[in-house]
Design a protein around this motif. Sequence first.
Motif, short mmCIF file in Angstrom:
data_model
loop_
_atom_site.label_atom_id
_atom_site.label_comp_id
_atom_site.label_asym_id
_atom_site.label_seq_id
_atom_site.Cartn_x
_atom_site.Cartn_y
_atom_site.Cartn_z
N ILE A 253 0.84 -1.20 0.00
CA ILE A 253 0.00 0.00 0.00
C ILE A 253 0.88 1.26 0.00
O ILE A 253 0.62 2.22 -0.73
CB ILE A 253 -0.95 0.02 1.22
CG1 ILE A 253 -1.90 -1.18 1.18
CG2 ILE A 253 -1.72 1.33 1.29
CD1 ILE A 253 -2.85 -1.19 0.03
N VAL A 254 1.93 1.24 0.82
CA VAL A 254 2.83 2.39 0.89
C VAL A 254 3.48 2.67 -0.47
O VAL A 254 3.50 3.81 -0.94
CB VAL A 254 3.92 2.14 1.96
CG1 VAL A 254 5.07 3.16 1.83
CG2 VAL A 254 3.33 2.21 3.35
N GLU A 255 3.98 1.64 -1.13
CA GLU A 255 4.66 1.84 -2.40
C GLU A 255 3.68 2.27 -3.49
O GLU A 255 4.04 3.06 -4.37
CB GLU A 255 5.42 0.57 -2.79
CG GLU A 255 6.58 0.27 -1.87
CD GLU A 255 7.57 -0.71 -2.44
OE1 GLU A 255 7.16 -1.55 -3.27
OE2 GLU A 255 8.76 -0.63 -2.07
N ALA A 256 2.45 1.76 -3.43
CA ALA A 256 1.44 2.20 -4.39
C ALA A 256 1.10 3.68 -4.19
O ALA A 256 0.93 4.43 -5.17
CB ALA A 256 0.18 1.35 -4.25
N LEU A 257 1.04 4.13 -2.93
CA LEU A 257 0.79 5.54 -2.65
C LEU A 257 1.96 6.40 -3.13
O LEU A 257 1.76 7.49 -3.69
CB LEU A 257 0.57 5.75 -1.16
CG LEU A 257 -0.80 5.34 -0.61
CD1 LEU A 257 -0.79 5.38 0.91
CD2 LEU A 257 -1.91 6.23 -1.16
N ILE A 258 3.18 5.92 -2.91
CA ILE A 258 4.36 6.66 -3.37
C ILE A 258 4.29 6.87 -4.88
O ILE A 258 4.51 7.98 -5.39
CB ILE A 258 5.66 5.91 -2.99
CG1 ILE A 258 5.87 5.96 -1.48
CG2 ILE A 258 6.86 6.50 -3.73
CD1 ILE A 258 6.98 5.05 -0.99
N GLU A 259 3.97 5.82 -5.61
CA GLU A 259 3.89 5.93 -7.07
C GLU A 259 2.76 6.85 -7.50
O GLU A 259 2.90 7.65 -8.43
CB GLU A 259 3.72 4.55 -7.69
CG GLU A 259 3.43 4.56 -9.19
CD GLU A 259 4.45 5.35 -10.01
OE1 GLU A 259 4.07 5.86 -11.08
OE2 GLU A 259 5.61 5.47 -9.57
#
Length: 290
Positions: A253-259
């Motif tokens: 979830i964190v990496e998807a938000l970063i992207e």
Amino acid sequence: MTVASKTVSDVIHSHFGVLTRAEKQLAESLLDNYPVSGLGSITTIAENAGVSTPTVVRMVQKLGFKGYPDFQAHLHLEVEATISNPIAKHDRWAQNAPGTHILNRFADAIMGNLRQTLTDLDTATFDSVASLLSDRKRGLYFVGGRITGALAEYFFTHMQVIRPATTLLSANSSSWPQYVLNMNAGDILIIFDIRRYEQEMVSLATAARKRGAEIVVLTDQWGSPAAKLARHAFRVRIEAPSAWDSSVVTLFIVEALIEAVQNSTWDETKERMKTLEGLFEQSKLFRKPG
């Protein structure tokens, strides 16, 4: 009914639209101080909600439980799960561990976590959080607990490259009032808090809200108490065949938000990256090839 993959609150929310007026009144009462509000006697719960005991019986059956004892048994299991320490968690998994390699058991558990999390996740919530994080007029503050502090730092490190006004709170909770002092109305506080919830998180969220900050919580399927103070919360599946909870889906979830944030602000982000690469070059931080 099978609620192994859903909490009782999930079941209540999913059935809310088909409940009668009295049943909705009961459901709201149960959710108001969940799960403690559902642990009393059927008479106490009915009185607290201002409904009759037959209403309680009808509603829990409508939710798919065999009766009030079955409903309450599921609540007790949830409470037990949220306070499990690593030893108890390991023993529970070990009792039912299949005879396959740990890599296969772990992969099966993680894939199941990801599927269930994505099934439950509201894409509108994800998009709203990404939009909040992309708003450079808002300051961002990140905080995590004893284990999740590493996730908060990971999120912060990337967002610090993408945009200005990002702050990682110290692991020392006694210093948190100083960070809250700097928060302005509209700033975002991102809290990581999974089971064995850390008491200070609620106090921090309460203080931040009084300053006008918006709260975003990344928690587990049972829900950190801090999530009740949040504008948005991600309830992520964390179970794994281990004494420890899994952070894989939370990191997803964190990496998807970063992207999502990087993509929506790419022109500004690219300029910051160029500047940062120049600073890396000056400091000779990274080894050059050849």
